[in-house]
Design an enzyme around this catalytic site. Structure first.
Site, short mmCIF file in Angstrom:
data_model
loop_
_atom_site.label_atom_id
_atom_site.label_comp_id
_atom_site.label_asym_id
_atom_site.label_seq_id
_atom_site.Cartn_x
_atom_site.Cartn_y
_atom_site.Cartn_z
N HIS A 1 1.88 4.50 -2.79
CA HIS A 1 2.04 5.95 -2.59
C HIS A 1 3.41 6.41 -3.06
O HIS A 1 3.55 7.43 -3.74
CB HIS A 1 1.89 6.29 -1.11
CG HIS A 1 0.50 6.24 -0.59
ND1 HIS A 1 -0.55 6.88 -1.20
CD2 HIS A 1 -0.02 5.64 0.51
CE1 HIS A 1 -1.66 6.67 -0.50
NE2 HIS A 1 -1.37 5.92 0.54
N HIS B 1 3.73 6.51 -6.74
CA HIS B 1 2.98 7.66 -7.27
C HIS B 1 3.86 8.91 -7.18
O HIS B 1 3.98 9.69 -8.14
CB HIS B 1 1.69 7.82 -6.46
CG HIS B 1 0.66 8.66 -7.13
ND1 HIS B 1 -0.62 8.80 -6.64
CD2 HIS B 1 0.69 9.42 -8.24
CE1 HIS B 1 -1.31 9.59 -7.43
NE2 HIS B 1 -0.54 10.00 -8.41
N HIS C 1 0.85 -1.20 0.00
CA HIS C 1 0.00 0.00 0.00
C HIS C 1 0.88 1.25 0.00
O HIS C 1 0.72 2.15 -0.84
CB HIS C 1 -0.91 -0.03 1.24
CG HIS C 1 -1.78 1.17 1.41
ND1 HIS C 1 -3.13 1.16 1.14
CD2 HIS C 1 -1.51 2.43 1.84
CE1 HIS C 1 -3.64 2.36 1.39
NE2 HIS C 1 -2.68 3.14 1.82
N GLU C 2 1.81 1.32 0.96
CA GLU C 2 2.69 2.50 1.05
C GLU C 2 3.63 2.58 -0.14
O GLU C 2 3.99 3.68 -0.58
CB GLU C 2 3.47 2.47 2.37
CG GLU C 2 2.60 2.52 3.63
CD GLU C 2 1.66 3.71 3.69
OE1 GLU C 2 1.93 4.73 3.02
OE2 GLU C 2 0.64 3.62 4.40
#
Length: 598
Positions: free
Chosen positions: A394, A397, A390-391
């Site tokens: 980020h 991105h 998940h991180e």
């Protein structure tokens, strides 16, 4: 797990992030801070002739953006140094100084937006024709002018900027209480040995096979918040009042409208999420009933919900193992994505393990011109594998955005940020289900997916509704006492979790430990982001490299357009309820698969 947390210096360096990639050492930070503070002081020279002509406007904007970039770098270094050990006075001081610099910058540039608004669209277009370099600022100008009715005079903007240090104090007070001052009790594990309850260990303990351990962890965690319930209520009340103050000062109808307008998102999107999820709660209630049945319990409590349904299999992952799993899971996104993920694992991006005083939870952070960073409090539970990917979503991105956008447009909005993170989670669950080695492992993973969906869509939407309720309460002139918030929170738990779950008294205090309630209508973005991510993951699965390439363009877009437009370009329209309905349908489908397997 060890019985007491290690100190920071006892953690192996290879499991720590490398903040020297931001500044070579603390003295470099201090020197830059001194320089930037002087540069912030000098911004006043631009005020008098800011909009005199195209050349003056361009010069001022370019200079201010450079100072903003440096200030963001200062704050990134300071807050991450502080987060390594929140008990370290030196870095607490660094963080405070960096925030002070931010506030001084905000104060010094408070003239800028009113001046652009006063300049007006017609003269601004004339300036752009005089100097084509101003076209670079088109989206920046458009974002200001669309909100012109909510900006105040230069003097009033300065007052609002000066109020920043006061209104931001609630989040800082919560952080100190939650991370530095609270010490949770020792409890006995399944072997009757004592261990310290911590934020990082809490969810692991809720998954323990021994129900006594689960209950002790739940009671021990929330008991500490109960002791300080009035303090936490006062801090949250202060935070919400700050949100309402800014909304009213800027002439918004509500704090919700004010918070969403920064992303150019209508309150209809927020309300649509709550309404659509509320209309699709039946599958969640069925899941609660199945939990109770399969766990063979007379009563289902919240500390039972996290326990895996499958007892004869336990999926644990050493940190080193996660690297290969994650690289395999993200293969549909292409070779460049995979290679960059590998670089992240091996180049000091990640702070892996919990240590005494370290900030709880997980996040991705960073600054322009430097690779992104990830804070973890890693344990071998499967949840940490999903948190890590998940991180990493980020971080990727940020990586692609920074590589493809100038500083001004590299900072993407949170509304789209949660798409990148939860799309990675979708890819991971698909990969793991496809490679499950047994019926038991598949059952475990289906259960894990359903739990993740419950936590990301249902739970975060419940949080979003709670946020809306507490802000509306303050807007109606009421104070947020602990008793009032406990009552609201109990009502929502009954609505979302259904009649099967026993709502324990201690659960009424859960609101006190949720950091995101201080982020001003943030949590809804998890649920909308998850729904959008599920749609994009399906496109990549069905359409292959072409869809993956389009998704990478989404990552590269950063903040160069409004969030809803960027998502529409990627193929998802979040102004409609369909993505949320489809996400709920996927939950129901996976629930059916689970029921068929058991």
């Amino acid at each position: 797990m060890s019985k007491e947390l290690k100190k920071r210096e006892e953690i192996d360096e290879k499991y720590k992030w490398n903040l020297n990639d931001i500044y070579a050492d603390d003295s470099s930070f201090e020197s830059e801070l001194e320089t930037v503070l002087e540069e912030v002081k000098n911004i006043k020279q631009f005020k008098e002739n800011f909009t005199e002509n195209a050349a003056k406007l361009l010069e001022a904007l370019n200079e201010i953006m450079e100072i903003e970039k440096k200030t963001a770098k200062l704050y990134t270094y300071a807050h991450m140094k502080y987060d390594q050990n929140t008990q370290n006075d030196k870095y607490q001081n660094y963080k405070n100084k960096a925030m002070m610099c931010y506030n001084k910058l905000s104060n010094s540039t408070s003239f800028m937006v009113p001046a652009i608004i006063q300049l007006g669209e017609e003269r601004l277009e004339k300036f752009k024709s005089d100097n084509e370099e101003l076209e670079f600022y088109n989206h920046f100008f458009d974002n200001i002018l669309r909100q012109k009715e909510h900006y105040l005079s230069a003097a009033e903007e300065k007052i609002l900027a000066l109020a920043g240090e006061v209104t931001q104090s609630s989040e800082n007070i919560f952080s100190m209480l939650n991370n530095a001052d609270l010490e949770f009790p020792l409890i006995k594990d399944e072997n009757n040995e004592e261990l310290r309850l911590t934020h990082g260990r809490y969810i692991d303990l809720l998954k323990n096979e021994d129900r006594r351990v689960r209950e002790d962890a739940f009671e021990g965690m929330h008991g500490e918040y109960e002791k300080l319930e009035n303090t936490f209520a006062a801090v949250l009340d202060s935070s919400v009042k700050g949100d309402v103050f800014y909304a009213r000062a800027r002439k918004y109808d509500s704090a919700l409208e004010s918070a969403l307008d920064n992303d150019n998102i209508s309150t209809d999107v927020y309300n649509n999420l709550i309404d659509t999820v509320s209309d699709n709660l039946e599958p969640l209630h069925q899941y609660m009933e199945l939990k109770k049945e399969l766990l063979n319990l007379d009563e289902l409590h919240i500390y039972d919900v996290y326990k895996p349904l499958i007892e004869d299999i336990e999926l644990k992952f050493k940190y080193e193992e996660t690297k290969e799993i994650i690289k395999n899971a993200v293969k549909p996104l292409g070779q460049n994505y995979i290679e960059t993920v590998e670089k992240g694992f091996n180049s000091g991006w990640i702070d892996v393990y919990e240590n005494k005083g370290k900030r709880s939870g997980a996040y991705s952070s960073g600054c322009y011109g430097v690779h992104p960073y990830i804070l973890m409090n890693y344990t071998q539970d499967i949840g940490n594998l999903f948190t890590l990917i998940h991180e990493m979503g980020h971080a990727m991105h940020s990586y692609y955005s920074n590589k493809n956008q100038p500083y001004l447009y590299a900072d993407y909005k949170i509304f789209v940020a949660e798409v990148a993170s939860t799309l990675n989670e979708n890819l991971l669950i698909d990969y793991m289900l496809e490679n499950a080695q047994s019926r038991e492992e598949k059952l475990y993973l289906l259960n894990y997916y359903l739990e993740g969906f419950r936590g990301t869509v249902y739970r975060q939407t419940m949080f979003a509704e709670f946020e809306k309720m507490i802000h509306e309460s303050v807007e109606a002139g009421e104070s947020l006492t602990s008793q009032a918030m406990k009552s609201m929170y109990r009502k929502l738990n009954k609505k979302y979790l259904g009649n099967t779950l026993i709502i324990d008294e201690k659960l009424d205090y859960e609101w006190a430990r949720i950091p995101h309630f201080y982020y001003n209508f943030y949590v809804y973005k998890y649920a909308t982001g998850y729904s959008a991510a599920a749609a994009l993951a399906e496109k990549i699965k069905n359409e292959g490299p072409a869809a993956a390439a389009k998704y990478l363009e989404f990552l590269k877009a950063g903040g160069s357009d409004y969030p809803l437009n960027i998502l529409k370009n990627a193929g998802v329209d979040m102004e409609k309820s369909q993505p949320i309905v489809n996400a709920a349908a996927k939950f129901k489908n996976y629930l059916k698969q689970l029921q068929e397997l058991v």
